[in-house]
Design an enzyme around this catalytic site. Structure first.
Site, PDB file in Angstrom:
ATOM      1  N   LYS A 153     -47.296 -23.259  76.987  1.00 61.66           N
ATOM      2  CA  LYS A 153     -48.417 -23.094  77.919  1.00 61.66           C
ATOM      3  C   LYS A 153     -48.349 -24.115  79.046  1.00 61.66           C
ATOM      4  O   LYS A 153     -48.558 -23.766  80.206  1.00 61.66           O
ATOM      5  CB  LYS A 153     -49.737 -23.207  77.141  1.00 61.66           C
ATOM      6  CG  LYS A 153     -49.928 -22.046  76.171  1.00 61.66           C
ATOM      7  CD  LYS A 153     -51.065 -22.257  75.175  1.00 61.66           C
ATOM      8  CE  LYS A 153     -51.030 -21.146  74.125  1.00 61.66           C
ATOM      9  NZ  LYS A 153     -52.086 -21.286  73.102  1.00 61.66           N
ATOM     10  N   GLN A 182     -56.223 -25.511  70.748  1.00 66.46           N
ATOM     11  CA  GLN A 182     -55.188 -24.779  70.021  1.00 66.46           C
ATOM     12  C   GLN A 182     -55.582 -24.605  68.557  1.00 66.46           C
ATOM     13  O   GLN A 182     -55.918 -25.575  67.876  1.00 66.46           O
ATOM     14  CB  GLN A 182     -53.849 -25.524  70.137  1.00 66.46           C
ATOM     15  CG  GLN A 182     -52.690 -24.827  69.467  1.00 66.46           C
ATOM     16  CD  GLN A 182     -52.295 -23.518  70.150  1.00 66.46           C
ATOM     17  OE1 GLN A 182     -52.302 -23.402  71.367  1.00 66.46           O
ATOM     18  NE2 GLN A 182     -51.946 -22.523  69.355  1.00 66.46           N
ATOM     19  N   ASP A 188     -59.343 -18.673  76.571  1.00 70.40           N
ATOM     20  CA  ASP A 188     -58.778 -17.967  75.406  1.00 70.40           C
ATOM     21  C   ASP A 188     -59.606 -16.727  75.055  1.00 70.40           C
ATOM     22  O   ASP A 188     -59.162 -15.880  74.278  1.00 70.40           O
ATOM     23  CB  ASP A 188     -58.745 -18.890  74.173  1.00 70.40           C
ATOM     24  CG  ASP A 188     -57.340 -19.413  73.880  1.00 70.40           C
ATOM     25  OD1 ASP A 188     -56.368 -18.811  74.373  1.00 70.40           O
ATOM     26  OD2 ASP A 188     -57.236 -20.409  73.139  1.00 70.40           O
TER      27      ASP A 188
END
Ligand code: BQF
Length: 293
Positions: free
Chosen positions: A52, A96, A119
């Site tokens: 990312k 994460q 997200d």
């Protein structure tokens, strides 16, 4: 059989976004800025976060990586989330997953400001997605939609079967494929561990999305000729002949299913790269205030 090349497609999308960021900067705007919080040393998570950050660099975004030891308390992590919510220099951020067992993932997800939830895991974004309102779409389902769109795969009126009902892949992709939208308008069956006679479902499917996390679960005898296969699985299986002692395999027995499929995603290089690129897309949408105005 045609391969759905997520690696190639994500390169193209990355180039398009890089172009747009250059234009933003040329017109005096600052670059979009993504922050990522990584807790602990989980090897797969470290790879994903690195992917990312690298993608941010490729498109010209600013990125901030916040690394914390796995012994961080839930309270300390929530404090970081609140600071990122308030930090006006950050357009969007992710925490994460998975988190260490002593931290409640749901609590952390709920603490993220939906405006910065690139997200798309916050229930506000999930609810907006389900109602067809502007929302950050979860990255993997968003990546799958873009793949179907760019490869011009007709979805309207098709029979889709989704295997797996997780909050981040199976459930949202089943909603998105059945929505009155493009791509969408499919007839969707969401199958799972309690589904009776799974094969009767998969055998009639025109499109199958497999997101179970079970290596090589879907076999050739379960699919019909011409099926489109989207394999979301990324499983590490032991392989003494491989460099690192393991290899990656999907949830699909690729070689035999590929012989019957019209389109199929490989693992690696299929859905995975599209997931990362979709996060980048969501961050661009955050910087442009496209979702919430
Ligand atoms: C590829 C993920 C399960 C649980 C949490 C490219 C990625 C993976 C594979 C990647 C994933 C999977 C990510 C490939 C991010 C996708 O070449 O095949 C990129 O970085 N992903 C994640 O952040 O969290 C996960 C899967």
């Amino acid at each position: 059989m045609k391969i759905l090349d997520g690696k190639l497609l994500s390169k193209q999308i990355i180039e398009e976004i890089a172009q747009e960021v250059q234009e933003m900067k040329a017109s005096g705007q600052r670059a979009p800025h993504l922050a990522a919080v990584l807790v602990g040393e989980d090897p797969a998570s470290q790879v994903y976060v690195r992917n990312k950050v690298r993608s941010c660099e490729k498109v010209g975004f600013d990125s901030t990586l916040i690394r914390k030891d796995s012994n961080i308390t839930e309270e300390e992590l929530l404090k970081i989330v609140h600071e990122l919510n308030e930090n006006e220099a950050i357009d969007g951020f992710i925490v994460q997953l998975p988190l260490p067992k002593h931290i409640d993932e749901e609590k952390v997800t709920l603490a993220i400001d939906p405006h910065k939830d690139v997200d798309g895991f916050h229930p506000v974004n999930f609810g907006r997605m389900a109602q067809g309102l502007p929302a950050y779409l979860p990255a993997t389902p968003f990546g799958i939609l873009q793949m179907l769109e760019r490869y011009d795969i007709e979805v309207t009126g098709k029979e889709c079967v989704v295997l797996g009902r997780s909050n981040i892949v199976g459930t949202p992709i089943s909603i998105l494929l059945s929505r009155k939208a493009r791509p969408g308008n499919a007839t969707v069956a969401l199958c799972h561990s309690r589904t009776k006679d799974l094969k009767s479902h998969t055998l009639r499917a025109d499109i199958i999305v497999v997101a179970l996390g079970i290596p090589e679960f879907l076999t050739a005898d379960m699919v019909k000729e011409g099926v489109v296969i989207i394999d979301v699985g990324i499983n590490r299986v032991d392989d003494p002949n491989a460099k690192r002692g393991y290899r990656l395999t999907g949830d699909v027995k690729y070689d035999e299913v590929a012989e019957k499929a019209s389109f199929i995603t490989p693992v690696p290089g299929g859905v995975g790269p599209m997931t990362v690129t979709s996060l980048i897309k969501n961050t661009l949408r955050a910087a442009k205030k496209e979702v919430y105005g």
